[in-house]
Scaffold this motif. Sequence first.
Motif, PDB file in Angstrom:
ATOM      1  N   ILE A 205      -1.204  -0.726  12.905  1.00 22.38           N
ATOM      2  CA  ILE A 205      -1.749   0.454  13.583  1.00 22.38           C
ATOM      3  C   ILE A 205      -1.064   1.728  13.075  1.00 22.38           C
ATOM      4  O   ILE A 205      -1.737   2.714  12.737  1.00 22.38           O
ATOM      5  N   ALA A 206       0.272   1.724  13.029  1.00 17.16           N
ATOM      6  CA  ALA A 206       0.997   2.926  12.586  1.00 17.16           C
ATOM      7  C   ALA A 206       0.613   3.340  11.158  1.00 17.16           C
ATOM      8  O   ALA A 206       0.322   4.516  10.924  1.00 17.16           O
ATOM      9  N   PRO A 207       0.559   2.416  10.182  1.00 20.28           N
ATOM     10  CA  PRO A 207       0.127   2.835   8.846  1.00 20.28           C
ATOM     11  C   PRO A 207      -1.317   3.344   8.819  1.00 20.28           C
ATOM     12  O   PRO A 207      -1.629   4.283   8.085  1.00 20.28           O
TER      13      PRO A 207
ATOM     14  N   LEU B 173       7.995   2.242   4.964  1.00 21.22           N
ATOM     15  CA  LEU B 173       8.913   1.952   6.071  1.00 21.22           C
ATOM     16  C   LEU B 173       8.240   1.107   7.150  1.00 21.22           C
ATOM     17  O   LEU B 173       8.858   0.174   7.683  1.00 21.22           O
ATOM     18  N   CYS B 174       6.993   1.419   7.464  1.00 19.90           N
ATOM     19  CA  CYS B 174       6.258   0.607   8.443  1.00 19.90           C
ATOM     20  C   CYS B 174       6.123  -0.828   7.958  1.00 19.90           C
ATOM     21  O   CYS B 174       6.306  -1.779   8.733  1.00 19.90           O
ATOM     22  N   GLY B 175       5.791  -1.001   6.677  1.00 30.03           N
ATOM     23  CA  GLY B 175       5.650  -2.339   6.116  1.00 30.03           C
ATOM     24  C   GLY B 175       6.959  -3.100   6.116  1.00 30.03           C
ATOM     25  O   GLY B 175       7.009  -4.271   6.513  1.00 30.03           O
ATOM     26  N   ALA B 176       8.033  -2.434   5.699  1.00 33.37           N
ATOM     27  CA  ALA B 176       9.343  -3.088   5.690  1.00 33.37           C
ATOM     28  C   ALA B 176       9.765  -3.465   7.106  1.00 33.37           C
ATOM     29  O   ALA B 176      10.270  -4.570   7.344  1.00 33.37           O
TER      30      ALA B 176
ATOM     31  N   VAL C   7       0.845  -1.198   0.000  1.00 30.61           N
ATOM     32  CA  VAL C   7       0.000   0.000   0.000  1.00 30.61           C
ATOM     33  C   VAL C   7       0.881   1.250   0.000  1.00 30.61           C
ATOM     34  O   VAL C   7       0.602   2.219  -0.707  1.00 30.61           O
ATOM     35  N   GLY C   8       1.952   1.216   0.777  1.00 32.48           N
ATOM     36  CA  GLY C   8       2.863   2.357   0.787  1.00 32.48           C
ATOM     37  C   GLY C   8       3.466   2.618  -0.584  1.00 32.48           C
ATOM     38  O   GLY C   8       3.472   3.756  -1.067  1.00 32.48           O
ATOM     39  N   VAL C   9       3.949   1.580  -1.236  1.00 29.04           N
ATOM     40  CA  VAL C   9       4.553   1.739  -2.564  1.00 29.04           C
ATOM     41  C   VAL C   9       3.508   2.230  -3.567  1.00 29.04           C
ATOM     42  O   VAL C   9       3.820   3.055  -4.443  1.00 29.04           O
TER      43      VAL C   9
END
Length: 184
Positions: free
Chosen positions: A159-161, A135-138, A110-112
């Motif tokens: 939670i953070a994302p 970064l959260c996902g990685a 989702v971040g990418v």
Amino acid sequence: MRLCDVTSNQTGPLIGGTFGLIFIQANAGDLPSAIAIPLRALGAAAFLGLLAALRRAPAPRTTGTPQRTFGRGYWLVVAAEVIAAAAGFFVIISVLHAPHATVGWIALVVGVHFFGLAAVWRMAALRLLAAGMSLCGAAGLVLAACGSSPAVIAAVAGIAPGALLLASVWRSALAKPALQDTPA
């Protein structure tokens, strides 16, 4: 707000806010109840407040700034996201037998995808959200590989994302319409 009353400039924030809420609601279950219940309540309150803010937002001015459209570029980004998510799920679950890593993979993909949307919509501000979620996902994938607890993985990669998504959408909802879109 009735769904048919949503303008095109409200659709993106509404989608982002919905997924932010989903990230929080889906991942709070791995946390202790004393933390999960307030987090879920805060996520729901933030989302409901967002709906109210979007409803009260003035109609966007037509200043020549690019409008968010759900055209070909958007659908190509979403298609790539779905393919990457499915391929990753297959590898994580069937090959690596590490279902606890899926939340990290979801956040990374989702971040990418927000990097792609930043380019398609010419919205440089989305790059910050893209970087944060990626970064959260990685970090979630690394934590899963290191054998961290599901609660830690859920907090970092779920939670953070979700909080980043809601905060990003709130930021755009509170910004002046002419300042929302910046050249990429």
